[in-house]
Design a protein around this motif. Structure first.
Motif, PDB file in Angstrom:
ATOM      1  N   ASP A  29       0.864  -1.190   0.000  1.00 26.31           N
ATOM      2  CA  ASP A  29       0.000   0.000   0.000  1.00 26.31           C
ATOM      3  C   ASP A  29       0.900   1.239   0.000  1.00 26.31           C
ATOM      4  N   ASP A  89       0.164   4.351   0.196  1.00 32.05           N
ATOM      5  CA  ASP A  89      -0.393   5.521   0.896  1.00 32.05           C
ATOM      6  C   ASP A  89      -0.791   6.629  -0.086  1.00 32.05           C
ATOM      7  N   ASN A  90      -1.531   6.219  -1.098  1.00 34.07           N
ATOM      8  CA  ASN A  90      -2.016   7.159  -2.116  1.00 34.07           C
ATOM      9  C   ASN A  90      -0.910   8.030  -2.715  1.00 34.07           C
ATOM     10  N   ALA A 103       3.891   7.417   0.125  1.00 35.94           N
ATOM     11  CA  ALA A 103       4.888   6.549   0.751  1.00 35.94           C
ATOM     12  C   ALA A 103       6.223   6.631   0.011  1.00 35.94           C
ATOM     13  N   ALA A 111       7.521   1.113   1.388  1.00 36.98           N
ATOM     14  CA  ALA A 111       6.403   0.417   2.015  1.00 36.98           C
ATOM     15  C   ALA A 111       6.772  -1.027   2.297  1.00 36.98           C
TER      16      ALA A 111
END
Lengths: 183, 183
Positions: free
Chosen positions: A144, A146-147, A150, A153
């Motif tokens: 992910d 984090d839109n 990030a 990750a």
């Protein structure tokens, strides 16, 4: 010798200029074909993935067992594949080590003039990735991002990713059946 | 002089090899940034557009005045922008001469296991393009690429394209308001 040195230097400089001119600035990922940069189990952010080939788009996909209860058509998914892996797959139908897929998720936005119907991509709400690498159990891991915020990750700790991709994905854990370019 | 000739040749050959090695084979469009190749008013097929940056996807869009009567969600649209134009727009917010946008249209395909809802891109049914060039009245022209089978195409003779794009498109005849990457 001095003159020859000048000629060689000139040619080298010219050569470098030509290279610089023909390679657009597309970030590190371009030059390495977008193959994953990992540190241990962590994925470094795939800079420049926005320019990778898009292999498929979809809307409203859900693999939840819960009944779908929503007003709109669901979110848009847009899936990118690292260029080196794209080339390899079109040639050999296999994904090389380091293959990265990035999925962006957008909320649907209702049509606006001049459009009378339909939906386009509104606000982006998620950026996720999957990576093929032997260091991961099952050969793949999911992340992910984090839109898009990030810098790195850790893998998502979910057995369900692995189980579902193994059971349903058409090719080596990848849902190629949903991607026109790879079918 | 003979030896110098050999050195220069060697350096040139090496330089060419380096260039060949770092530039992936992405067709002509890569090396010319995907800017339109026109012969008179005809657009030559934009080879390799499948690797261009995708700027937006949508579903079910319609600008017809007729009421929408259909069973499914409508077709998917997927819009690509020539790389040189993409770079120029992100930098300067303008589209250079030769800018090409390609739109692919896909029928929606209903979800299949493991998916419980939603639609993905099914059969491709159309490939269309728009090109910015001074030789066209209004500065832009639109083309039907016969679902990817056209080697060249004449502009679509439709005043309505021009009128609608001029009235509603947010930026220089382009519907940037629907494209997340360009908003």
């Amino acid at each position: 010798v001095f003159f020859r040195g000048i000629v060689v230097t000139l040619v080298l400089v010219l050569g470098a200029s030509v290279i610089a001119a023909v390679i657009p600035d597309e970030g590190l990922t371009r030059r390495d074909g977008g193959l994953a940069r990992l540190e241990g189990q962590a994925l470094l952010y795939p800079e420049g993935y926005e320019r990778w080939p898009v292999v498929g788009a979809a809307i409203g996909l859900s693999y939840s067992d819960r009944p779908v209860t929503r007003d709109g058509p669901g979110n848009f998914h847009r899936v990118y594949l690292s260029p080196a892996a794209y080339d390899a797959f079109l040639t050999a139908r296999t994904f090389p080590e380091g293959t990265t897929l990035v999925m962006e998720i957008y909320e649907p936005a209702a049509s606006a003039p001049p459009l009378r119907a339909g939906f386009y991509e509104g606000r982006r709400v998620a950026v996720e990735a999957s990576v093929k690498d032997r260091r991961f159990r099952g050969g793949w891991a999911w992340f992910d991002l984090d839109n898009g915020k990030a810098e790195r990750a850790a893998p998502v700790a979910s057995e369900s990713c692995l189980a579902c991709h193994r059971e349903h994905a058409a090719t080596d854990m990848v849902f190629t059946q949903f991607y026109p370019r790879l079918r």
